[in-house]
Design an enzyme around this catalytic site. Structure first.
Site, PDB file in Angstrom:
ATOM      1  CG  HIS A 112      -2.160  83.905 -13.846  1.00 40.86           C
ATOM      2  ND1 HIS A 112      -2.042  85.157 -13.305  1.00 40.86           N
ATOM      3  CD2 HIS A 112      -0.979  83.285 -13.612  1.00 40.86           C
ATOM      4  CE1 HIS A 112      -0.837  85.303 -12.756  1.00 40.86           C
ATOM      5  NE2 HIS A 112      -0.167  84.184 -12.940  1.00 40.86           N
ATOM      6  CD  GLN A 118       8.733  79.572  -8.310  1.00 44.32           C
ATOM      7  OE1 GLN A 118       8.154  78.510  -8.136  1.00 44.32           O
ATOM      8  NE2 GLN A 118       8.496  80.336  -9.375  1.00 44.32           N
ATOM      9  CD  GLN A 152       7.691  78.592 -14.791  1.00 43.70           C
ATOM     10  OE1 GLN A 152       8.175  78.934 -13.722  1.00 43.70           O
ATOM     11  NE2 GLN A 152       6.503  79.016 -15.194  1.00 43.70           N
ATOM     12  CB  ILE A 204      -2.283  87.231 -22.246  1.00 47.52           C
ATOM     13  CG1 ILE A 204      -2.814  85.821 -22.532  1.00 47.52           C
ATOM     14  CG2 ILE A 204      -3.394  88.270 -22.350  1.00 47.52           C
ATOM     15  CD1 ILE A 204      -3.396  85.608 -23.914  1.00 47.52           C
TER      16      ILE A 204
HETATM   17  P1  AMP Z   1       3.150  82.898 -12.191  1.00 53.28           P
HETATM   18  O1  AMP Z   1       1.948  83.076 -11.330  1.00 53.28           O
HETATM   19  O2  AMP Z   1       3.779  84.191 -12.618  1.00 53.28           O
HETATM   20  O3  AMP Z   1       4.120  81.902 -11.634  1.00 53.28           O
HETATM   21  O4  AMP Z   1       2.634  82.281 -13.559  1.00 53.28           O
HETATM   22  C1  AMP Z   1       1.832  81.130 -13.571  1.00 53.28           C
HETATM   23  C2  AMP Z   1       1.651  80.683 -14.994  1.00 53.28           C
HETATM   24  O5  AMP Z   1       1.034  81.720 -15.754  1.00 53.28           O
HETATM   25  C3  AMP Z   1       2.975  80.358 -15.693  1.00 53.28           C
HETATM   26  O6  AMP Z   1       2.791  79.225 -16.526  1.00 53.28           O
HETATM   27  C4  AMP Z   1       3.213  81.596 -16.499  1.00 53.28           C
HETATM   28  O7  AMP Z   1       4.019  81.387 -17.650  1.00 53.28           O
HETATM   29  C5  AMP Z   1       1.809  81.967 -16.912  1.00 53.28           C
HETATM   30  N1  AMP Z   1       1.729  83.371 -17.305  1.00 53.28           N
HETATM   31  C6  AMP Z   1       2.177  84.435 -16.593  1.00 53.28           C
HETATM   32  N2  AMP Z   1       2.003  85.566 -17.304  1.00 53.28           N
HETATM   33  C7  AMP Z   1       1.446  85.204 -18.486  1.00 53.28           C
HETATM   34  C8  AMP Z   1       1.042  85.926 -19.652  1.00 53.28           C
HETATM   35  N3  AMP Z   1       1.165  87.244 -19.745  1.00 53.28           N
HETATM   36  N4  AMP Z   1       0.515  85.218 -20.686  1.00 53.28           N
HETATM   37  C9  AMP Z   1       0.381  83.868 -20.599  1.00 53.28           C
HETATM   38  N5  AMP Z   1       0.756  83.141 -19.533  1.00 53.28           N
HETATM   39  C10 AMP Z   1       1.276  83.793 -18.483  1.00 53.28           C
END
Ligand code: AMP
Length: 280
Positions: A39, A63, A155, A178
């Site tokens: 994030h 979701q 997504q 990451i």
């Molecule tokens: P989430 O809180 O899991 O809904 O993720 C919020 C945002 O963070 C989304 O755009 C995810 O794709 C991104 N995200 C989650 N994990 C990672 C990661 N390991 N590397 C890069 N972006 C991430």
């Protein structure tokens, strides 16, 4: 600096209105909280491009297709706010459920095509929930730029399609996945893994890399996939929901990367569903 935590739409509009009138670019990073370095990399990308950055934290009930997943989803708001301090973001948008979905809320945003496969096929309603909430987050924040992780590649494509189709005046930027040093893609759900499961978890990425290398050597994908699945199950994964190659633009399923493509996976380990994808 500690960013103000905004919980109501009038307060948010007041801030973003000022920024808009000043002609500033507003970046939004939508999250469900339990922030990790994945994030934070999106926040850094937003800071680079935009004068103003809003991080949103909203665990979006629409979701989640599984009530237990929603109930168990980690919620760590105070720690999240602390992690954001060093980025000097301009606002944390943390609406509650009633703010987002007041009584009589009846609208659904639904993207077709891209949602037929993988997460769309396995999690009914998931992408409607995502597209609906992200449409709201985009209009609520009046952002000019949005930052999404390639960790959730499908997504990202769905959100970009939705913004284009609805003429939302926003650019959707993809940011690289990451990983932890052992290769496991960072995810809020990793917090739910026991220590033992956490040591097994990186096997998924290892097997995906092995498949990518095999394909690059000219080996048949289906043979590589079946062997990888067998090893994952032997290592402790309980189910591989999918391990498949899709075109990187329209997610058409492919037997081999005959055009720019990615390898996608979803698998269950100790009651936790993990997803990942890599270029192939
Ligand atoms: P989430 O809180 O899991 O809904 O993720 C919020 C945002 O963070 C989304 O755009 C995810 O794709 C991104 N995200 C989650 N994990 C990672 C990661 N390991 N590397 C890069 N972006 C991430």
């Amino acid at each position: 600096m500690t960013a103000p935590i905004i919980r109501t739409l009038p307060e948010l509009r007041n801030l973003t209105g000022q920024w808009q009138r000043a002609g500033e670019r507003i970046g939004v990073v939508p999250t469900m909280g339990a922030l990790h370095d994945g994030h934070l990399s999106l926040v850094a990308a937003a800071k680079e491009r935009c004068e103003r950055v809003i991080v949103t934290i909203f665990v979006n009930p629409k979701q989640f297709n599984n009530p237990d997943d929603l109930k168990n989803y980690p919620r760590t708001e105070e720690a999240d706010a602390r992690k954001l301090e060093r980025f000097d973001v301009d606002a944390l948008w943390v609406p509650d459920g009633d703010q987002m979905y007041p009584e009589h809320f009846s609208t659904n945003v639904s993207v077709t095509g891209l949602t037929d496969v993988m997460e769309g096929a396995k999690r009914p309603g998931h992408f409607d929930g995502v597209a609906t909430v992200v449409t709201k987050l985009f209009t609520q924040t009046q952002a000019t730029d949005a930052f999404f992780g390639e960790k959730d590649y499908q997504q990202f494509l769905v959100v970009r399609r939705m913004a284009l189709d609805l003429d939302l005046p926003i650019t959707v930027h993809p940011c690289p996945t990451i990983r932890d040093i052992d290769g496991l893609a960072l995810s809020s759900r990793n917090l739910l893994l026991s220590d033992r499961a956490r040591t097994t978890a990186p096997r998924l990425f290892e097997e995906m890399e092995a498949i990518a290398e095999g394909v690059a050597r000219g080996e048949a994908f289906e043979t590589l996939r079946a062997a990888a699945e067998k090893r994952l199950l032997a290592a402790g994964y309980t189910e591989v929901e999918y391990l498949s190659i899709h075109a990187q633009d329209d997610l058409a399923p492919l037997d081999a990367p005959t055009r720019p493509a990615r390898l996608f996976a979803a698998a269950w380990l100790a009651g936790v569903r993990l997803i990942d994808n890599i270029a192939i």
